[in-house]
Design a protein around this motif. Sequence first.
Motif, PDB file in Angstrom:
ATOM      1  N   ILE A 181       0.430  -1.128   0.360  1.00  0.00           N
ATOM      2  CA  ILE A 181       0.200  -0.026  -0.234  1.00  0.00           C
ATOM      3  C   ILE A 181       1.669   1.182  -0.516  1.00  0.00           C
ATOM      4  O   ILE A 181       1.009   2.422  -1.180  1.00  0.00           O
ATOM      5  N   PHE A 182       1.727   1.111   1.155  1.00  0.00           N
ATOM      6  CA  PHE A 182       2.783   2.459   0.893  1.00  0.00           C
ATOM      7  C   PHE A 182       3.107   2.585  -0.515  1.00  0.00           C
ATOM      8  O   PHE A 182       2.763   3.704  -1.120  1.00  0.00           O
ATOM      9  N   ILE A 183       4.606   1.995  -1.133  1.00  0.00           N
ATOM     10  CA  ILE A 183       4.675   1.633  -2.737  1.00  0.00           C
ATOM     11  C   ILE A 183       3.092   2.584  -3.960  1.00  0.00           C
ATOM     12  O   ILE A 183       3.749   3.189  -4.526  1.00  0.00           O
ATOM     13  N   PHE A 184       2.165   1.554  -3.472  1.00  0.00           N
ATOM     14  CA  PHE A 184       0.823   2.440  -4.046  1.00  0.00           C
ATOM     15  C   PHE A 184       0.945   3.575  -3.918  1.00  0.00           C
ATOM     16  O   PHE A 184       0.909   4.784  -5.132  1.00  0.00           O
ATOM     17  N   PHE A 185       0.661   3.887  -3.433  1.00  0.00           N
ATOM     18  CA  PHE A 185       0.204   4.970  -2.616  1.00  0.00           C
ATOM     19  C   PHE A 185       1.365   6.453  -2.836  1.00  0.00           C
ATOM     20  O   PHE A 185       1.401   7.075  -3.416  1.00  0.00           O
ATOM     21  N   LEU A 186       2.694   5.758  -2.926  1.00  0.00           N
ATOM     22  CA  LEU A 186       4.212   7.002  -2.614  1.00  0.00           C
ATOM     23  C   LEU A 186       4.209   7.014  -4.294  1.00  0.00           C
ATOM     24  O   LEU A 186       4.525   8.157  -5.114  1.00  0.00           O
ATOM     25  N   ILE A 187       3.758   5.901  -5.098  1.00  0.00           N
ATOM     26  CA  ILE A 187       4.153   5.968  -7.221  1.00  0.00           C
ATOM     27  C   ILE A 187       2.813   7.103  -6.995  1.00  0.00           C
ATOM     28  O   ILE A 187       2.773   8.453  -8.075  1.00  0.00           O
ATOM     29  N   ILE A 188       1.614   7.152  -6.672  1.00  0.00           N
ATOM     30  CA  ILE A 188       0.496   8.135  -7.213  1.00  0.00           C
ATOM     31  C   ILE A 188       0.728   9.006  -6.947  1.00  0.00           C
ATOM     32  O   ILE A 188       0.527  10.383  -7.361  1.00  0.00           O
ATOM     33  N   HIS A 189       1.351   9.587  -5.812  1.00  0.00           N
ATOM     34  CA  HIS A 189       1.290  11.070  -5.108  1.00  0.00           C
ATOM     35  C   HIS A 189       2.762  11.444  -6.263  1.00  0.00           C
ATOM     36  O   HIS A 189       2.716  12.608  -5.983  1.00  0.00           O
ATOM     37  N   ILE A 190       3.729  10.834  -6.201  1.00  0.00           N
ATOM     38  CA  ILE A 190       4.848  11.458  -6.948  1.00  0.00           C
ATOM     39  C   ILE A 190       3.907  11.712  -8.600  1.00  0.00           C
ATOM     40  O   ILE A 190       4.503  12.450  -8.882  1.00  0.00           O
ATOM     41  N   MET A 191       2.886  10.251  -8.936  1.00  0.00           N
ATOM     42  CA  MET A 191       2.532  11.202 -10.227  1.00  0.00           C
ATOM     43  C   MET A 191       1.980  12.255 -10.455  1.00  0.00           C
ATOM     44  O   MET A 191       1.786  13.148 -11.144  1.00  0.00           O
ATOM     45  N   ALA A 192       0.944  12.526  -9.067  1.00  0.00           N
ATOM     46  CA  ALA A 192       0.310  13.674  -8.375  1.00  0.00           C
ATOM     47  C   ALA A 192       0.912  15.379  -8.409  1.00  0.00           C
ATOM     48  O   ALA A 192       1.128  15.762  -9.673  1.00  0.00           O
ATOM     49  N   LEU A 193       2.281  14.864  -7.932  1.00  0.00           N
ATOM     50  CA  LEU A 193       2.654  15.977  -7.663  1.00  0.00           C
ATOM     51  C   LEU A 193       3.280  16.738  -8.869  1.00  0.00           C
ATOM     52  O   LEU A 193       3.322  17.232  -9.124  1.00  0.00           O
ATOM     53  N   THR A 194       4.154  15.424  -9.524  1.00  0.00           N
ATOM     54  CA  THR A 194       4.567  15.701 -10.886  1.00  0.00           C
ATOM     55  C   THR A 194       3.881  16.268 -12.291  1.00  0.00           C
ATOM     56  O   THR A 194       4.741  17.254 -12.327  1.00  0.00           O
ATOM     57  N   SER A 195       2.558  15.686 -11.723  1.00  0.00           N
ATOM     58  CA  SER A 195       1.768  16.509 -12.860  1.00  0.00           C
ATOM     59  C   SER A 195       1.462  17.244 -12.977  1.00  0.00           C
ATOM     60  O   SER A 195       1.429  18.682 -13.435  1.00  0.00           O
ATOM     61  N   ASN A 196       1.322  17.889 -11.813  1.00  0.00           N
ATOM     62  CA  ASN A 196       0.923  19.299 -11.568  1.00  0.00           C
ATOM     63  C   ASN A 196       2.326  20.127 -11.359  1.00  0.00           C
ATOM     64  O   ASN A 196       1.852  21.751 -11.495  1.00  0.00           O
ATOM     65  N   ILE A 197       3.187  20.142 -11.005  1.00  0.00           N
ATOM     66  CA  ILE A 197       4.258  21.148 -10.853  1.00  0.00           C
ATOM     67  C   ILE A 197       4.602  20.998 -12.362  1.00  0.00           C
ATOM     68  O   ILE A 197       4.739  22.383 -12.932  1.00  0.00           O
ATOM     69  N   PHE A 198       4.412  20.311 -13.517  1.00  0.00           N
ATOM     70  CA  PHE A 198       4.643  19.923 -14.488  1.00  0.00           C
ATOM     71  C   PHE A 198       4.005  21.414 -15.472  1.00  0.00           C
ATOM     72  O   PHE A 198       3.982  22.487 -16.244  1.00  0.00           O
ATOM     73  N   VAL A 199       2.279  21.244 -15.388  1.00  0.00           N
ATOM     74  CA  VAL A 199       1.253  21.817 -15.629  1.00  0.00           C
ATOM     75  C   VAL A 199       1.737  23.474 -15.226  1.00  0.00           C
ATOM     76  O   VAL A 199       1.746  24.263 -15.751  1.00  0.00           O
ATOM     77  N   VAL A 200       2.118  23.591 -13.772  1.00  0.00           N
ATOM     78  CA  VAL A 200       2.169  24.626 -13.661  1.00  0.00           C
ATOM     79  C   VAL A 200       3.667  25.562 -14.404  1.00  0.00           C
ATOM     80  O   VAL A 200       3.716  26.563 -14.580  1.00  0.00           O
ATOM     81  N   VAL A 201       4.957  24.738 -15.007  1.00  0.00           N
ATOM     82  CA  VAL A 201       5.981  24.831 -15.281  1.00  0.00           C
ATOM     83  C   VAL A 201       5.750  25.612 -17.127  1.00  0.00           C
ATOM     84  O   VAL A 201       6.176  25.641 -17.215  1.00  0.00           O
ATOM     85  N   LEU A 202       4.798  24.328 -17.275  1.00  0.00           N
ATOM     86  CA  LEU A 202       4.320  24.421 -19.029  1.00  0.00           C
ATOM     87  C   LEU A 202       3.199  25.162 -18.607  1.00  0.00           C
ATOM     88  O   LEU A 202       3.759  26.918 -20.303  1.00  0.00           O
ATOM     89  N   VAL A 203       2.386  25.936 -18.473  1.00  0.00           N
ATOM     90  CA  VAL A 203       1.648  26.904 -18.786  1.00  0.00           C
ATOM     91  C   VAL A 203       2.179  28.750 -18.306  1.00  0.00           C
ATOM     92  O   VAL A 203       2.262  29.239 -18.960  1.00  0.00           O
ATOM     93  N   GLY A 204       3.713  28.333 -17.637  1.00  0.00           N
ATOM     94  CA  GLY A 204       4.302  30.077 -17.774  1.00  0.00           C
ATOM     95  C   GLY A 204       5.964  29.885 -18.607  1.00  0.00           C
ATOM     96  O   GLY A 204       5.687  30.897 -18.656  1.00  0.00           O
ATOM     97  N   VAL A 205       6.137  28.597 -19.074  1.00  0.00           N
ATOM     98  CA  VAL A 205       7.335  28.746 -20.408  1.00  0.00           C
ATOM     99  C   VAL A 205       6.626  28.264 -21.330  1.00  0.00           C
ATOM    100  O   VAL A 205       7.560  29.267 -22.551  1.00  0.00           O
ATOM    101  N   THR A 206       5.214  28.314 -21.635  1.00  0.00           N
ATOM    102  CA  THR A 206       4.595  28.292 -23.252  1.00  0.00           C
ATOM    103  C   THR A 206       3.840  29.080 -23.481  1.00  0.00           C
ATOM    104  O   THR A 206       2.650  30.099 -22.669  1.00  0.00           O
ATOM    105  N   GLN A 207       4.629  30.223 -24.250  1.00  0.00           N
ATOM    106  CA  GLN A 207       3.532  31.059 -24.737  1.00  0.00           C
ATOM    107  C   GLN A 207       1.693  31.241 -25.608  1.00  0.00           C
ATOM    108  O   GLN A 207       1.020  31.820 -25.397  1.00  0.00           O
ATOM    109  N   SER A 208       1.652  29.974 -25.911  1.00  0.00           N
ATOM    110  CA  SER A 208       0.198  29.683 -26.256  1.00  0.00           C
ATOM    111  C   SER A 208      -0.532  29.444 -25.263  1.00  0.00           C
ATOM    112  O   SER A 208      -1.751  29.374 -25.822  1.00  0.00           O
ATOM    113  N   LEU A 209      -0.121  29.479 -24.167  1.00  0.00           N
ATOM    114  CA  LEU A 209      -1.000  28.783 -22.565  1.00  0.00           C
ATOM    115  C   LEU A 209      -0.639  29.600 -21.845  1.00  0.00           C
ATOM    116  O   LEU A 209      -1.107  29.849 -20.701  1.00  0.00           O
ATOM    117  N   HIS A 210      -0.125  30.892 -22.370  1.00  0.00           N
ATOM    118  CA  HIS A 210      -0.407  32.034 -21.861  1.00  0.00           C
ATOM    119  C   HIS A 210      -2.042  33.386 -21.776  1.00  0.00           C
ATOM    120  O   HIS A 210      -1.805  34.030 -22.274  1.00  0.00           O
TER     121      HIS A 210
END
Length: 314
Positions: free
Chosen positions: A27-56
């Motif tokens: 359960i720990f490994i399963f939840f850890l994987i989901i947490h890493i995926m959630a954290l990474t995907s949300n950070i990626f959205v913030v960075v992507l919107v910030g650096v991509t002109q078409s998403l401004h």
Amino acid sequence: MDGKNQSMVTEFLLLGFGNLHNLRIVIFIFFLIIHIMALTSNIFVVVLVGVTQSLHSPMYFFLSQLSLSEILFTSNIVPNMLWLILVGEGRLPVSRCLSQFYLLSVPSIAQCFVLAAMSFDRNVAICRPLHYVSIMTFTHQLWMVTSCWLLGFTFPLSVYVFLSKLEFCCLNVINHFFCDIAPLLRLSCSSTSSVQLVTAVVSFPVLLIPFIIIIVTYISIIRTILKISSSTGRHKAFSTCSSHLIVVCVYYGTLSSIYIFPPRDNSINLNKGMSVLYTLVTPLFNPLIYSLRNQDIKCAIWKYFKTLKLWEKP
């Protein structure tokens, strides 16, 4: 007085998920994987919107704020939850427990108002397309987002102040994996009427105002879409707000199942399950919905990785 002071609780015992026996590692490994995926995907959205002109644009600016609220929310709850899974139970000082509740409330409340801001943006885009640029200026966007976060920090502050004045003695066991207001009120040995009153006063505008804004704007959106003569035009108009509508339904659905219509005390495991959905799965769900259903984000992701030369187009 001395006897009372000796019985005062200085820390809470969080039971987490109880004794998971041999399943805790899985359960720990399963939840850890989901947490890493959630954290990474949300950070990626913030960075992507910030650096991509078409998403401004306003829609993606609000989306980045939605992801930011998810980052703050999961970072506050999930690490401690993972630790409780490993060790079985854990102790948390009263002050830290109250702080966890406050830091849990801030992004949750901000997210309610950000979702309302996103619905207003979609309403202007569909119902008043010719005035969209003049209405949704960057100054207006910044003002809306700043207001969302100010409300997020301000509303739970009064509840936190009254909670900090409560006295806890003898009982200190919380059958959950984070500090929420309901178990804290049950454990208090002093009067909780003032806290309950302030919580009710705060909850009313926090839940009702964004919900009313979302309902009213979508009624207007649906009426406008139905007036479009071509089916292609209707589909295109609806697709611009379908992702947001799905996120709203998921967010308010899980929120209401935990706080508005909570399970009874004998269904504590169901409550924990819904809380896991709310704190772990939903933060991963939101960026996936927008990424999979939005062509602009798909193109931005492709261009971003192509620029980094992580792969070459076949």
